[in-house]
Design an enzyme around this catalytic site. Structure first.
Site, PDB file in Angstrom:
ATOM      1  N   ASP A  19       0.734  -1.244  -0.082  1.00 41.95           N
ATOM      2  CA  ASP A  19      -0.196  -0.048   0.072  1.00 41.95           C
ATOM      3  C   ASP A  19       0.942   1.117   0.055  1.00 41.95           C
ATOM      4  O   ASP A  19       0.437   2.314   0.949  1.00 41.95           O
ATOM      5  CB  ASP A  19      -0.837   0.062   1.262  1.00 41.95           C
ATOM      6  CG  ASP A  19      -1.746  -1.091   0.992  1.00 41.95           C
ATOM      7  OD1 ASP A  19      -1.999  -1.842   0.178  1.00 41.95           O
ATOM      8  OD2 ASP A  19      -2.679  -1.128   2.032  1.00 41.95           O
ATOM      9  N   HIS A  61     -10.687   0.558  -3.065  1.00 40.01           N
ATOM     10  CA  HIS A  61     -11.935   0.608  -2.512  1.00 40.01           C
ATOM     11  C   HIS A  61     -12.915   1.296  -3.421  1.00 40.01           C
ATOM     12  O   HIS A  61     -12.565   2.257  -4.199  1.00 40.01           O
ATOM     13  CB  HIS A  61     -12.125   1.553  -1.222  1.00 40.01           C
ATOM     14  CG  HIS A  61     -11.343   1.204  -0.063  1.00 40.01           C
ATOM     15  ND1 HIS A  61     -11.810  -0.003   0.783  1.00 40.01           N
ATOM     16  CD2 HIS A  61     -10.128   1.582   0.670  1.00 40.01           C
ATOM     17  CE1 HIS A  61     -10.984  -0.098   1.795  1.00 40.01           C
ATOM     18  NE2 HIS A  61      -9.893   0.957   1.792  1.00 40.01           N
ATOM     19  N   LYS A 119      -6.962  -4.842  -3.277  1.00 40.99           N
ATOM     20  CA  LYS A 119      -7.734  -5.445  -2.176  1.00 40.99           C
ATOM     21  C   LYS A 119      -8.759  -4.521  -1.620  1.00 40.99           C
ATOM     22  O   LYS A 119      -8.752  -3.482  -1.881  1.00 40.99           O
ATOM     23  CB  LYS A 119      -6.799  -6.052  -1.106  1.00 40.99           C
ATOM     24  CG  LYS A 119      -5.854  -4.896  -0.346  1.00 40.99           C
ATOM     25  CD  LYS A 119      -5.134  -5.252   0.696  1.00 40.99           C
ATOM     26  CE  LYS A 119      -4.252  -4.331   1.415  1.00 40.99           C
ATOM     27  NZ  LYS A 119      -5.048  -3.083   1.697  1.00 40.99           N
ATOM     28  N   CYS A 168      -2.338  -2.994   7.467  1.00 37.20           N
ATOM     29  CA  CYS A 168      -2.150  -3.992   6.134  1.00 37.20           C
ATOM     30  C   CYS A 168      -0.765  -4.675   6.352  1.00 37.20           C
ATOM     31  O   CYS A 168      -0.969  -6.095   5.937  1.00 37.20           O
ATOM     32  CB  CYS A 168      -2.135  -3.118   5.068  1.00 37.20           C
ATOM     33  SG  CYS A 168      -3.853  -2.487   5.035  1.00 37.20           S
TER      34      CYS A 168
HETATM   35  C1  VGL Z   1      -4.902   0.635   5.660  1.00 40.39           C
HETATM   36  C2  VGL Z   1      -6.496   1.178   7.095  1.00 40.39           C
HETATM   37  C3  VGL Z   1      -7.357   1.306   6.018  1.00 40.39           C
HETATM   38  C4  VGL Z   1      -3.462   0.153   5.455  1.00 40.39           C
HETATM   39  C5  VGL Z   1      -5.848   0.371   4.449  1.00 40.39           C
HETATM   40  O1  VGL Z   1      -3.036   0.032   4.382  1.00 40.39           O
HETATM   41  O2  VGL Z   1      -2.940  -0.327   6.401  1.00 40.39           O
HETATM   42  N1  VGL Z   1      -5.463   1.082   6.739  1.00 40.39           N
HETATM   43  N2  VGL Z   1      -7.187   0.931   4.951  1.00 40.39           N
HETATM   44 ZN    ZN Z   2      -8.408   0.819   2.979  1.00 39.24          ZN
END
Ligand code: VGL
Ligand code: ZN
Length: 220
Positions: A19, A61, A119, A168
């Protein structure tokens, strides 16, 4: 102190970059402090040739996602609700599919990734881990398919870096252990949403069977 794994088999190891998207960096919708400082060292690691196999996750998302506070009238970001019998933190709208801040940070050489897992695409289910969604309405955590992909490649060792350390990266690390991979977190190439809990997080991951390594121990 953690050390570079005694046996580092380049053919059986994969670096998973989690991410690394502008929405998780200062100025983004769900900023992680110092998240941007990881871009250059992760790029260096990706370009070092240490890893033959490189993968990434991308938080992706649909608009109106169930994890967004904006989808729950009367709630604000960071409120915690119960969803399908489990705690769900409500987040600001972030990493909406196709928006510029959901892209990889431009400093990440994304053309090098052989697999990219997008994801949290199910509008009704959040997904922190690279391997499985969070719980759905039937109490299952549906797999993303990455476990089988990595097994098929002969991967035994997973190295994780990126954002966020306490969501994540953490969930991916625990699922990787559960799937039977030797799992290494490159701790200094991660940062937390809630860094005040980092000591406890590190202890809990260690207990779970996760190993820790610092980037300079890998690259020496
Ligand atoms: C994440 C919160 C919501 C992350 C993703 O990448 O850690 N945290 N969505
Ligand atoms: Zn998220």
């Amino acid at each position: 102190m953690s050390m570079r794994p005694a046996i580092f088999d380049k053919n059986r190891s994969i670096l998973i970059v989690v991410d690394m998207q502008p929405d998780f960096m200062p100025g983004g919708a769900l900023p992680v402090a110092e998240g941007d400082t990881l871009v250059a060292p992760i790029r260096e690691l990706m370009e070092s040739g240490l890893f033959r196999h490189l993968a990434a996750t991308q938080d992706w998302h649909p608009p109106g996602h169930i994890s967004f506070a904006s989808s729950h009238p009367g709630h604000a970001p960071l409120d915690v609700i119960e969803l399908y019998g489990h705690e769900q933190i409500l987040w600001p709208d972030h990493c909406v599919q196709g928006t510029p801040n959901a892209d990889f940070h431009p400093g990440i050489p994304a053309e090098k990734f052989r697999v990219i897992v997008r994801k949290a695409t199910d509008p009704k289910v959040d997904s922190y881990s690279a391997f499985r969604n969070n719980w759905d309405s039937t109490g299952q955590r549906p797999p993303t398919g990455l476990t089988g992909y990595l097994r098929d490649l002969g991967i035994t060792d997973i190295f994780l870096c990126g954002l966020a350390r306490d969501f994540c990266v953490r969930w991916s690390a625990e699922d990787a252990v559960d799937a039977g991979f030797r799992t290494h977190v490159i701790w200094d190439l991660t940062r937390s949403v809630f860094p005040e809990n980092d000591e406890r997080l590190r202890r809990e991951l260690e207990q779970y069977g996760v190993e820790f390594v610092a980037v300079e121990q890998l690259c020496r």
